[in-house]
Design an enzyme around this catalytic site. Structure first.
Site, PDB file in Angstrom:
ATOM      1  N   HIS A  31       0.847  -1.191   0.000  1.00 63.33           N
ATOM      2  CA  HIS A  31       0.000   0.000   0.000  1.00 63.33           C
ATOM      3  C   HIS A  31       0.881   1.239   0.000  1.00 63.33           C
ATOM      4  CE1 HIS A  31       0.436   1.630   4.148  1.00 63.33           C
ATOM      5  NE2 HIS A  31       0.692   0.388   4.487  1.00 63.33           N
ATOM      6  N   CYS A  32       0.314   2.335  -0.526  1.00 61.85           N
ATOM      7  CA  CYS A  32       0.985   3.628  -0.469  1.00 61.85           C
ATOM      8  C   CYS A  32       0.146   4.548   0.407  1.00 61.85           C
ATOM      9  CB  CYS A  32       1.189   4.199  -1.869  1.00 61.85           C
ATOM     10  SG  CYS A  32      -0.341   4.484  -2.776  1.00 61.85           S
ATOM     11  N   MET A  33       0.167   5.837   0.172  1.00 62.74           N
ATOM     12  CA  MET A  33      -0.559   6.765   1.034  1.00 62.74           C
ATOM     13  C   MET A  33      -2.066   6.573   0.965  1.00 62.74           C
ATOM     14  SD  MET A  33       1.083   8.894   2.965  1.00 62.74           S
ATOM     15  CE  MET A  33      -0.060  10.261   3.117  1.00 62.74           C
ATOM     16  N   THR A  34      -2.588   6.234  -0.210  1.00 62.06           N
ATOM     17  CA  THR A  34      -4.043   6.173  -0.371  1.00 62.06           C
ATOM     18  C   THR A  34      -4.539   4.868  -0.976  1.00 62.06           C
ATOM     19  OG1 THR A  34      -3.879   7.211  -2.563  1.00 62.06           O
ATOM     20  CG2 THR A  34      -4.202   8.679  -0.671  1.00 62.06           C
ATOM     21  N   ARG A  35      -3.648   4.036  -1.526  1.00 62.69           N
ATOM     22  CA  ARG A  35      -4.104   2.899  -2.334  1.00 62.69           C
ATOM     23  C   ARG A  35      -3.608   1.554  -1.806  1.00 62.69           C
ATOM     24  NH1 ARG A  35      -2.600   5.207  -8.418  1.00 62.69           N
ATOM     25  NH2 ARG A  35      -3.414   7.308  -8.119  1.00 62.69           N
TER      26      ARG A  35
END
Length: 498
Positions: A31-35
């Site tokens: 995962h990244c900041m939003t996804r």
């Protein structure tokens, strides 16, 4: 203690898992900041529309990985629950019965893989940018936290409040930034297949105070010279040296010789070459950014604000993270981020215009209502992929709004009122606590707020008047919403009493 938040996150993960083909269809999770980013065995098993319909899902993105937009905060909580469910599903699944694979099945699998590869269009350039982004994305939470603390510390210092607390806050805010090169080196080695701790060890040379006694290219080195760019280059070199050693060194000596040669060779090259070169590159980036905004701020802001949404659409915006980080290392803030944030303002204005222009399209209006709060906070993917990009023209007019907001902020940089963000990650309204500049906080906040307002208004006006053709309005305004007023006759009348 209440378990409601955990249950909610687990319920979200449980709702997503069957819609992406179940545990056996998931090959990797990140995962990244939003996804939530997952790799899939068979893309055809994914139920896109059902995923988009989930209340917790803000949108989906097809890229090198399948990406489900959950928003900041939520994604960090849902991902571990999703990973746990995948593991549980794999362990509980009965072994599949063996059966011969037919030629038709192989042909179908080959066609599916070919189509997936064509869809991804994974060029070497894009893949390299994504890998570099993967190095820096895990650092963003610490950058945000330390950036907000730095902003609070500056406010207290300017006001003369709590003088005994100011040094403590300064230490807390600066500790991570003073060692960020080590974290970059660690993540770089991990991303490119080396031993992470060796990458960190080589990068640690850059911040070691003793380098001040070393002369390279006729000048004395400075601790931290080269910054994150030097750490990135040093760790890449360490990965290369380590892999060469693994192939050439006898297995019996590998545990002693390979780490020693990796750190020694990479360290010497870093001290007598990479630190100086990376330092020059970092200085050039800072000088270019300063001159760009001080001499052509309005035009530069116009271009940067107008082009940022397409970068987000392509997933390439994270490639700017090393540049932002370098600017924060040099001056304490990145002047580019407030300008790029104007793209989100244009997107919000465009979405509100779409909401006004399509009073009968209840489903699209519902999507806009649910995505606007995230849009105001700088999370633009739900509005991009759920509203403007599918419609076409509103995506272009949203870029026009972003360009106008960027030009507004850039103009004040050109007039000498320079400011930026002390951290990367947040955007929109969430960027206010991170603003820092040469002028007072009130002036800085007012200019940034003025840029957002400009982006909202221009994005709205451009979309309202130029975002639709007559045919588009006819085709799109046909999903009756009983709560929406008719654009001609007004609100629906109450039925007459018998």
């Amino acid at each position: 203690m209440s378990t409601e938040p955990t249950d909610k996150n687990r319920a979200t993960a449980a709702a997503i898992l069957p819609l992406v083909g179940g545990p056996d269809n998931v090959t990797s999770i990140a995962h990244c900041m939003t996804r939530l980013r997952i790799s899939l065995r068979d893309r055809s098993l994914v139920q896109d529309e059902a995923l988009r319909a989930l209340p917790a899902v803000l949108g989906v993105v097809e890229d090198e990985t399948y990406q489900i937009v959950l928003g900041p905060g939520a994604v960090a909580r849902v991902t571990p629950e999703f990973e746990a469910l995948v593991e549980e599903g794999r362990s509980a699944a009965p072994p599949a019965a063996a059966h011969p694979v037919t030629a038709d099945e192989l042909a179908a699998q080959g066609a599916a893989l070919k189509e997936a590869q064509k869809t991804r269009n994974a060029t070497p350039f894009k893949l390299m940018l994504r890998r570099i982004a993967n190095i820096f994305v895990p650092l963003i939470p610490a950058l945000i936290g330390c950036g907000i603390i730095a902003g609070l510390n500056g406010l207290l210092m300017n006001l003369g409040w709590l003088p005994g607390v100011v040094p403590a806050l300064a230490a807390i805010a600066s500790g991570f930034m003073s060692l960020i090169a080590v974290f970059v080196g660690y993540n770089t080695a991990k991303e490119f297949g080396g031993t992470p701790i060796l990458g960190g060890a080589v990068a640690a040379i850059i911040v070691f105070p003793g380098v001040a006694k070393i002369t390279a290219f006729g000048t004395e080195l400075r601790p931290g010279q080269g910054g994150v760019l030097g750490a990135l280059a040093a760790a890449l070199l360490a990965v290369y040296v380590e892999k060469r050693c693994r192939r050439l060194v006898p297995e019996a000596l590998d545990v002693l010789v390979t780490p020693t040669l990796t750190v020694l060779i990479s360290g010497l090259v870093t001290l007598f070459g990479l630190m100086f070169l990376a330092g020059e590159a970092s200085a050039a980036i800072g000088t270019f950014a300063d001159r760009l905004l001080s001499t052509g701020g309005a035009f530069a802001g116009l271009v940067l604000g107008g082009l940022f949404l397409p970068l987000v659409m392509l997933g390439l915006h994270q490639a700017l993270i090393p540049i932002h980080t370098t600017l924060i290392e040099q001056s304490g803030h990145t002047a580019l981020l407030p300008i790029l944030a104007m793209a989100g303002a244009g997107q919000v204005g465009a979405a509100i215009a779409v909401h006004c222009r399509l009073p009968r399209n209840g489903s699209l209006r519902a999507t806009i209502k649910s995505a606007l709060p995230a849009g105001f906070l700088g999370v633009g993917e739900p509005l991009i992929y759920g509203v403007s990009l599918p419609l076409g023209r509103p995506f272009v007019t949203a870029c026009v709004g972003g360009a106008a907001g960027g030009a507004f902020v850039g103009l004040f940089n050109q007039l000498g009122i320079a400011f930026g963000s002390t951290a990367i990650g947040p955007s929109g309204w969430a960027l206010f606590p991170l603003l820092d500049g040469t002028s007072s906080l009130g002036v800085t906040v007012a200019i940034y707020a003025g840029g957002l307002l400009t982006g909202y208004l221009v994005g709205f006006a451009a979309t309202y008047f130029f975002g639709f053709t007559r045919q588009m309005l006819t085709d799109l305004n046909t999903d009756p919403d009983p709560d929406a007023p008719d654009p001609v006759t007004g609100p629906p009348k109450e039925p007459a009493l018998a």
